[in-house]
Design an enzyme around this catalytic site. Sequence first.
Site, PDB file in Angstrom:
ATOM      1  N   TYR A   1       0.833  -1.217   0.000  1.00 17.44           N
ATOM      2  CA  TYR A   1       0.000   0.000   0.000  1.00 17.44           C
ATOM      3  C   TYR A   1       0.869   1.270   0.000  1.00 17.44           C
ATOM      4  CZ  TYR A   1      -3.211   3.455   2.132  1.00 17.44           C
ATOM      5  OH  TYR A   1      -3.935   4.575   2.426  1.00 17.44           O
TER       6      TYR A   1
ATOM      7  N   SER B   1       3.780 -11.314  -0.047  1.00 13.38           N
ATOM      8  CA  SER B   1       3.031 -12.003   1.011  1.00 13.38           C
ATOM      9  C   SER B   1       1.777 -11.225   1.376  1.00 13.38           C
ATOM     10  CB  SER B   1       3.909 -12.205   2.254  1.00 13.38           C
ATOM     11  OG  SER B   1       4.377 -10.958   2.735  1.00 13.38           O
TER      12      SER B   1
ATOM     13  N   LYS C   1       2.299  -6.305   9.361  1.00 16.13           N
ATOM     14  CA  LYS C   1       1.800  -5.138  10.086  1.00 16.13           C
ATOM     15  C   LYS C   1       0.488  -5.336  10.849  1.00 16.13           C
ATOM     16  CE  LYS C   1      -0.893  -3.388   6.248  1.00 16.13           C
ATOM     17  NZ  LYS C   1      -1.423  -2.252   5.529  1.00 16.13           N
TER      18      LYS C   1
ATOM     19  N   SER D   1       6.445   3.266  13.106  1.00 15.63           N
ATOM     20  CA  SER D   1       5.021   3.492  13.321  1.00 15.63           C
ATOM     21  C   SER D   1       4.800   4.259  14.608  1.00 15.63           C
ATOM     22  CB  SER D   1       4.337   2.127  13.407  1.00 15.63           C
ATOM     23  OG  SER D   1       3.041   2.266  13.883  1.00 15.63           O
ATOM     24  N   ALA D   2       3.712   5.002  14.640  1.00 20.90           N
ATOM     25  CA  ALA D   2       3.337   5.692  15.882  1.00 20.90           C
ATOM     26  C   ALA D   2       3.040   4.702  16.995  1.00 20.90           C
ATOM     27  CB  ALA D   2       2.103   6.552  15.631  1.00 20.90           C
TER      28      ALA D   2
ATOM     29  N   TYR E   1       3.839  -6.551  17.291  1.00 19.59           N
ATOM     30  CA  TYR E   1       4.113  -5.779  16.077  1.00 19.59           C
ATOM     31  C   TYR E   1       4.855  -4.484  16.424  1.00 19.59           C
ATOM     32  CZ  TYR E   1       3.277  -2.284  12.456  1.00 19.59           C
ATOM     33  OH  TYR E   1       3.439  -1.268  11.552  1.00 19.59           O
TER      34      TYR E   1
ATOM     35  N   LYS F   1       8.921  -2.927  15.687  1.00 20.97           N
ATOM     36  CA  LYS F   1       9.324  -1.609  15.167  1.00 20.97           C
ATOM     37  C   LYS F   1      10.294  -0.922  16.130  1.00 20.97           C
ATOM     38  CE  LYS F   1       6.945  -1.608  11.340  1.00 20.97           C
ATOM     39  NZ  LYS F   1       7.609  -1.699  10.051  1.00 20.97           N
TER      40      LYS F   1
ATOM     41  N   ARG G   1     -12.158  -1.876  21.705  1.00 17.30           N
ATOM     42  CA  ARG G   1     -11.266  -2.937  21.229  1.00 17.30           C
ATOM     43  C   ARG G   1     -10.062  -3.005  22.174  1.00 17.30           C
ATOM     44  NH1 ARG G   1      -9.016  -2.381  15.121  1.00 17.30           N
ATOM     45  NH2 ARG G   1      -8.046  -0.536  16.023  1.00 17.30           N
TER      46      ARG G   1
HETATM   47  P1  NAD Z   1       1.662  -3.647   3.082  1.00 16.52           P
HETATM   48  O1  NAD Z   1       1.427  -4.982   3.716  1.00 16.52           O
HETATM   49  O2  NAD Z   1       0.700  -3.190   2.047  1.00 16.52           O
HETATM   50  O3  NAD Z   1       3.136  -3.565   2.482  1.00 16.52           O
HETATM   51  C1  NAD Z   1       4.218  -4.295   3.024  1.00 16.52           C
HETATM   52  C2  NAD Z   1       4.848  -5.065   1.882  1.00 16.52           C
HETATM   53  O4  NAD Z   1       5.972  -5.799   2.379  1.00 16.52           O
HETATM   54  C3  NAD Z   1       3.889  -6.075   1.243  1.00 16.52           C
HETATM   55  O5  NAD Z   1       3.860  -5.860  -0.145  1.00 16.52           O
HETATM   56  C4  NAD Z   1       4.491  -7.424   1.587  1.00 16.52           C
HETATM   57  O6  NAD Z   1       4.261  -8.378   0.573  1.00 16.52           O
HETATM   58  C5  NAD Z   1       5.958  -7.082   1.765  1.00 16.52           C
HETATM   59  N1  NAD Z   1       6.707  -7.974   2.653  1.00 16.52           N
HETATM   60  C6  NAD Z   1       6.403  -8.358   3.912  1.00 16.52           C
HETATM   61  N2  NAD Z   1       7.364  -9.167   4.397  1.00 16.52           N
HETATM   62  C7  NAD Z   1       8.292  -9.297   3.417  1.00 16.52           C
HETATM   63  C8  NAD Z   1       9.516 -10.007   3.318  1.00 16.52           C
HETATM   64  N3  NAD Z   1       9.966 -10.783   4.308  1.00 16.52           N
HETATM   65  N4  NAD Z   1      10.231  -9.898   2.172  1.00 16.52           N
HETATM   66  C9  NAD Z   1       9.791  -9.151   1.142  1.00 16.52           C
HETATM   67  N5  NAD Z   1       8.637  -8.453   1.187  1.00 16.52           N
HETATM   68  C10 NAD Z   1       7.894  -8.529   2.317  1.00 16.52           C
HETATM   69  O7  NAD Z   1       1.731  -2.586   4.274  1.00 16.52           O
HETATM   70  P2  NAD Z   1       1.837  -1.000   4.216  1.00 16.52           P
HETATM   71  O8  NAD Z   1       0.625  -0.456   4.889  1.00 16.52           O
HETATM   72  O9  NAD Z   1       2.211  -0.546   2.878  1.00 16.52           O
HETATM   73  O10 NAD Z   1       3.043  -0.796   5.229  1.00 16.52           O
HETATM   74  C11 NAD Z   1       4.377  -0.616   4.811  1.00 16.52           C
HETATM   75  C12 NAD Z   1       5.258  -0.473   6.033  1.00 16.52           C
HETATM   76  O11 NAD Z   1       4.783   0.614   6.819  1.00 16.52           O
HETATM   77  C13 NAD Z   1       5.254  -1.699   6.943  1.00 16.52           C
HETATM   78  O12 NAD Z   1       6.560  -1.896   7.427  1.00 16.52           O
HETATM   79  C14 NAD Z   1       4.310  -1.296   8.058  1.00 16.52           C
HETATM   80  O13 NAD Z   1       4.629  -1.956   9.259  1.00 16.52           O
HETATM   81  C15 NAD Z   1       4.568   0.193   8.157  1.00 16.52           C
HETATM   82  N6  NAD Z   1       3.437   0.952   8.732  1.00 16.52           N
HETATM   83  C16 NAD Z   1       2.189   0.836   8.165  1.00 16.52           C
HETATM   84  C17 NAD Z   1       1.115   1.537   8.739  1.00 16.52           C
HETATM   85  C18 NAD Z   1      -0.280   1.425   8.183  1.00 16.52           C
HETATM   86  O14 NAD Z   1      -1.233   1.756   8.904  1.00 16.52           O
HETATM   87  N7  NAD Z   1      -0.477   1.022   6.938  1.00 16.52           N
HETATM   88  C19 NAD Z   1       1.321   2.352   9.866  1.00 16.52           C
HETATM   89  C20 NAD Z   1       2.596   2.448  10.377  1.00 16.52           C
HETATM   90  C21 NAD Z   1       3.658   1.737   9.808  1.00 16.52           C
HETATM   91  N1  UFG Z   2     -12.078   1.480  14.792  1.00 17.93           N
HETATM   92  C1  UFG Z   2     -13.438   1.227  14.928  1.00 17.93           C
HETATM   93  N2  UFG Z   2     -13.960   0.191  14.194  1.00 17.93           N
HETATM   94  C2  UFG Z   2     -13.214  -0.575  13.344  1.00 17.93           C
HETATM   95  C3  UFG Z   2     -11.833  -0.286  13.213  1.00 17.93           C
HETATM   96  C4  UFG Z   2     -11.291   0.746  13.963  1.00 17.93           C
HETATM   97  O1  UFG Z   2     -14.129   1.879  15.676  1.00 17.93           O
HETATM   98  O2  UFG Z   2     -13.762  -1.504  12.729  1.00 17.93           O
HETATM   99  C5  UFG Z   2     -11.487   2.611  15.554  1.00 17.93           C
HETATM  100  C6  UFG Z   2     -10.389   2.215  16.507  1.00 17.93           C
HETATM  101  O3  UFG Z   2     -10.935   1.852  17.763  1.00 17.93           O
HETATM  102  C7  UFG Z   2      -9.534   3.475  16.545  1.00 17.93           C
HETATM  103  C8  UFG Z   2      -9.693   4.059  15.140  1.00 17.93           C
HETATM  104  O4  UFG Z   2     -10.884   3.470  14.617  1.00 17.93           O
HETATM  105  O5  UFG Z   2     -10.082   4.388  17.452  1.00 17.93           O
HETATM  106  C9  UFG Z   2      -8.540   3.735  14.219  1.00 17.93           C
HETATM  107  O6  UFG Z   2      -8.314   2.329  14.203  1.00 17.93           O
HETATM  108  P1  UFG Z   2      -7.379   1.625  13.124  1.00 17.93           P
HETATM  109  O7  UFG Z   2      -7.468   0.158  13.369  1.00 17.93           O
HETATM  110  O8  UFG Z   2      -7.710   2.100  11.763  1.00 17.93           O
HETATM  111  O9  UFG Z   2      -5.943   2.203  13.462  1.00 17.93           O
HETATM  112  P2  UFG Z   2      -5.074   2.141  14.795  1.00 17.93           P
HETATM  113  O10 UFG Z   2      -4.857   3.538  15.247  1.00 17.93           O
HETATM  114  O11 UFG Z   2      -5.641   1.205  15.782  1.00 17.93           O
HETATM  115  O12 UFG Z   2      -3.724   1.486  14.286  1.00 17.93           O
HETATM  116  C10 UFG Z   2      -3.134   1.846  13.044  1.00 17.93           C
HETATM  117  C11 UFG Z   2      -2.407   0.627  12.482  1.00 17.93           C
HETATM  118  C12 UFG Z   2      -1.247   0.294  13.361  1.00 17.93           C
HETATM  119  C13 UFG Z   2      -0.361   1.503  13.496  1.00 17.93           C
HETATM  120  C14 UFG Z   2      -1.152   2.664  14.052  1.00 17.93           C
HETATM  121  C15 UFG Z   2      -0.312   3.896  14.131  1.00 17.93           C
HETATM  122  O13 UFG Z   2      -3.292  -0.488  12.418  1.00 17.93           O
HETATM  123  O14 UFG Z   2      -0.505  -0.744  12.790  1.00 17.93           O
HETATM  124  O15 UFG Z   2      -2.270   2.915  13.214  1.00 17.93           O
HETATM  125  O16 UFG Z   2       0.311   4.142  12.924  1.00 17.93           O
HETATM  126  F1  UFG Z   2       0.645   1.217  14.315  1.00 17.93           F
END
Ligand code: NAD
Ligand code: UFG
Length: 342
Positions: free
Chosen positions: A11, A34, A84, A124-125, A148, A152, A291
């Site tokens: 993403y 994956s 993640k 991540s936050a 998770y 980080k 949650r």
């Molecule tokens: P995503 O799952 O869409 O992207 C991660 C990608 O890494 C995927 O395409 C997956 O196939 C690949 N991957 C995982 N393990 C691998 C491995 N061992 N070797 C090669 N490829 C591998 O997730 P995203 O939302 O794009 O997140 C990207 C990064 O940002 C992640 O490290 C995630 O932890 C971090 N992050 C995401 C969020 C969020 O809310 N989306 C918030 C904070 C941090």
């Molecule tokens: N929420 C709902 N209903 C749902 C899903 C979420 O009410 O079905 C609420 C949660 O309780 C929270 C808010 O929506 O108050 C946001 O929830 P998310 O699950 O979208 O996001 P989080 O803040 O819990 O966590 C996300 C990622 C984590 C990352 C974090 C900070 O999932 O991996 O943001 O970057 F670490």
Amino acid sequence: MSILVTGGAGYIGSHTCVELLNAGYEVVVVDNLSNSKLESLSRVKEITGKDITYYKVDILDRDGLETVFVENSIDAVIHLAGLKAVGESVQIPLHYYHNNITGTVILCEVMNKYGVKKLVFSSSATVYGIPKSVPISEDFPLGPINPYGRTKSMIEEILRDLYHSDNKWSISVLRYFNPIGAHQSGRIGEDPNGIPNNLIPYITQVAVGKLKELSVFGNDYPTRDGSGIRDYIHVVDLAKGHLKALQRILTNTGVDSYNLGTGIGYSVLEMIDAFEKASKKKVFYKVVERRPGDIASCYADPQKAKEELDWVAEKGIEEMCRDAWRWQENNPTGYEVKVLVK
Ligand code: NAD
Ligand code: UFG
């Protein structure tokens, strides 16, 4: 200049590739698919009109990674590959520690071997755990509350140790808040497997009729309307933050962490409202129990990124919801193209 993007098919990675290509960088992607589909990279090429070199390699595969460094002259690495899902990390912690931490160690070892010491890392936050107050600045203590998040924060420690052992490294640690939205073309976006865990993908799937109703996790938090507050950031703003971090590591050495957020928090109920306005669709919801593991309020102090990276988030909540909706509406089955059999 050639940039290796691990997790580039995902993403945030796919949006980062678009910004890199548009800025004139050459992009090499390593992804084991994956949690993504190769179609995302085809669409990145379509959006930008530029090519990407892709390797279906796991970052745990040292030989595979070495091939990438032998065959390409990599200048810097943006490392997004990782698992993640918070809930899954509680169920299968060793898999998370191995994939995220061992994967990062192997990547850094290979980088070291090929003399590439410039790295942008996706943190991540979640590393802040339960913050003592909001907004959250980078000097707050780290205290993740799930496996998770611990992957980080442990990786952050490893990267700091790495820099202290060899000051030629230049590392930017980006602590993302809540990335949402999609590229304005509607061609790339978030494509979660199964039922989404996160708020916005869940809302979009309710709006498009795939899911019946959203469960709002708690309306008794000490917030303005009782629902949880988060700092939602447009994924394109986030992607642009990676380019700013890249520019910094290309010209500096050191190890620094940056919050990437807007500095503004919105509640779950406010997000439902904003999304209904943007999509002109009703989002059915019911309020349920909190949650486990959720905190009341989480938003960034983004000042450090502004001062040191010259980066600020520019897109507001309307644009985030509009773009998330465009992606969902145009791609109801995500990247998977369903063939209709008559
Ligand atoms: P995503 O799952 O869409 O992207 C991660 C990608 O890494 C995927 O395409 C997956 O196939 C690949 N991957 C995982 N393990 C691998 C491995 N061992 N070797 C090669 N490829 C591998 O997730 P995203 O939302 O794009 O997140 C990207 C990064 O940002 C992640 O490290 C995630 O932890 C971090 N992050 C995401 C969020 C969020 O809310 N989306 C918030 C904070 C941090
Ligand atoms: N929420 C709902 N209903 C749902 C899903 C979420 O009410 O079905 C609420 C949660 O309780 C929270 C808010 O929506 O108050 C946001 O929830 P998310 O699950 O979208 O996001 P989080 O803040 O819990 O966590 C996300 C990622 C984590 C990352 C974090 C900070 O999932 O991996 O943001 O970057 F670490």
